[in-house]
Design a protein around this motif. Structure first.
Motif, PDB file in Angstrom:
ATOM      1  N   TYR A  93       0.826  -1.208   0.000  1.00  0.00           N
ATOM      2  CA  TYR A  93       0.000   0.000   0.000  1.00  0.00           C
ATOM      3  C   TYR A  93       0.865   1.264   0.000  1.00  0.00           C
ATOM      4  O   TYR A  93       0.580   2.221  -0.720  1.00  0.00           O
ATOM      5  CB  TYR A  93      -0.946   0.032   1.209  1.00  0.00           C
ATOM      6  CG  TYR A  93      -1.956  -1.087   1.237  1.00  0.00           C
ATOM      7  CD1 TYR A  93      -2.488  -1.630   0.073  1.00  0.00           C
ATOM      8  CD2 TYR A  93      -2.378  -1.620   2.446  1.00  0.00           C
ATOM      9  CE1 TYR A  93      -3.406  -2.660   0.117  1.00  0.00           C
ATOM     10  CE2 TYR A  93      -3.298  -2.655   2.496  1.00  0.00           C
ATOM     11  CZ  TYR A  93      -3.801  -3.170   1.318  1.00  0.00           C
ATOM     12  OH  TYR A  93      -4.713  -4.192   1.359  1.00  0.00           O
ATOM     13  N   ARG A  94       1.920   1.263   0.817  1.00  0.00           N
ATOM     14  CA  ARG A  94       2.800   2.441   0.881  1.00  0.00           C
ATOM     15  C   ARG A  94       3.554   2.628  -0.434  1.00  0.00           C
ATOM     16  O   ARG A  94       3.687   3.754  -0.920  1.00  0.00           O
ATOM     17  CB  ARG A  94       3.775   2.313   2.057  1.00  0.00           C
ATOM     18  CG  ARG A  94       4.657   3.528   2.238  1.00  0.00           C
ATOM     19  CD  ARG A  94       3.869   4.757   2.652  1.00  0.00           C
ATOM     20  NE  ARG A  94       4.748   5.893   2.778  1.00  0.00           N
ATOM     21  CZ  ARG A  94       4.473   7.112   2.342  1.00  0.00           C
ATOM     22  NH1 ARG A  94       3.299   7.389   1.787  1.00  0.00           N
ATOM     23  NH2 ARG A  94       5.345   8.083   2.492  1.00  0.00           N
ATOM     24  N   LYS A  96       2.546   1.727  -3.400  1.00  0.00           N
ATOM     25  CA  LYS A  96       1.557   2.245  -4.360  1.00  0.00           C
ATOM     26  C   LYS A  96       1.285   3.730  -4.112  1.00  0.00           C
ATOM     27  O   LYS A  96       1.190   4.520  -5.048  1.00  0.00           O
ATOM     28  CB  LYS A  96       0.240   1.478  -4.235  1.00  0.00           C
ATOM     29  CG  LYS A  96       0.236   0.137  -4.877  1.00  0.00           C
ATOM     30  CD  LYS A  96      -1.166  -0.459  -4.695  1.00  0.00           C
ATOM     31  CE  LYS A  96      -1.307  -1.748  -5.400  1.00  0.00           C
ATOM     32  NZ  LYS A  96      -2.669  -2.293  -5.273  1.00  0.00           N
ATOM     33  N   GLU A  97       1.150   4.081  -2.845  1.00  0.00           N
ATOM     34  CA  GLU A  97       0.846   5.457  -2.460  1.00  0.00           C
ATOM     35  C   GLU A  97       1.897   6.433  -2.980  1.00  0.00           C
ATOM     36  O   GLU A  97       1.567   7.544  -3.394  1.00  0.00           O
ATOM     37  CB  GLU A  97       0.756   5.535  -0.938  1.00  0.00           C
ATOM     38  CG  GLU A  97       0.320   6.863  -0.387  1.00  0.00           C
ATOM     39  CD  GLU A  97       0.179   6.799   1.130  1.00  0.00           C
ATOM     40  OE1 GLU A  97      -0.950   7.025   1.610  1.00  0.00           O
ATOM     41  OE2 GLU A  97       1.191   6.533   1.817  1.00  0.00           O
TER      42      GLU A  97
END
Length: 171
Positions: A93-94, A96-97
């Motif tokens: 997630y990080r 991708k962020e």
């Protein structure tokens, strides 16, 4: 592009000096995923992109970094703040962020590489205190090409561990 990735040397400076001496000018980037236990002003950090680990207590180390290597956007973090011992979801997630295509992390002392949601996730293992099913003291070399990634793990003596080599296609 070719990247050297190392982590968790826990105060063993000599192994990092050896890596820098061996690979300087032969790779496009050298990444250290934390728990060096060295001073942030150490001259070694002129050669490595480094982040803090849970055993690095100086606040001058960055918690994470995003490095644009033209062919790849590399996110680097130790992983303890992303709970990588339990799940890689937070790391994904990080990454991708921040728009990363590659994420390097350490902390677990367990080597591993996989591709999730088009992001290459790589833990080089520990260069001094390995854990898990492989007892090798390792670092990794990642070759990024237009078509994919080739990942090789090496022992401290620079011997390639052939059975751990992996390739991933870029789609």
């Amino acid at each position: 592009m070719k990247y050297l990735v190392v982590s968790d040397n826990h105060g063993d400076r000599d192994c990092l000096v050896d890596l820098a001496d061996t690979y300087k000018g032969k790779v496009d980037g050298m990444f250290h995923c934390g728990d060096s236990e060295l001073d942030p002003t150490d001259t070694l950090w002129q050669d490595f992109i480094v982040v803090t680990g849970n055993c690095d207590f100086d606040p001058r180390f960055k918690r994470e970094q995003l490095v644009d290597m033209k062919a790849d956007k590399i996110f680097i973090a130790h992983g303890h703040l992303l709970n990588v011992n339990q799940t890689l979801n937070n790391l994904v997630y990080r990454a991708k962020e921040v728009g990363a295509t590659v994420a390097f992390y350490g902390h677990t002392h367990k080597l591993g590489v996989e591709r999730i949601d088009d992001i290459l996730l790589l833990n080089p293992g520990s260069i001094s205190q390995p854990r898990g099913m492989y007892s090798y003291k390792t670092y990794a070399i990642v070759e990024s090409t237009e078509s994919g990634y080739n990942v090789s793990y090496f022992e401290r003596n620079h011997k390639c561990i052939e059975e751990l080599s992996r390739s991933f296609r870029k789609d």
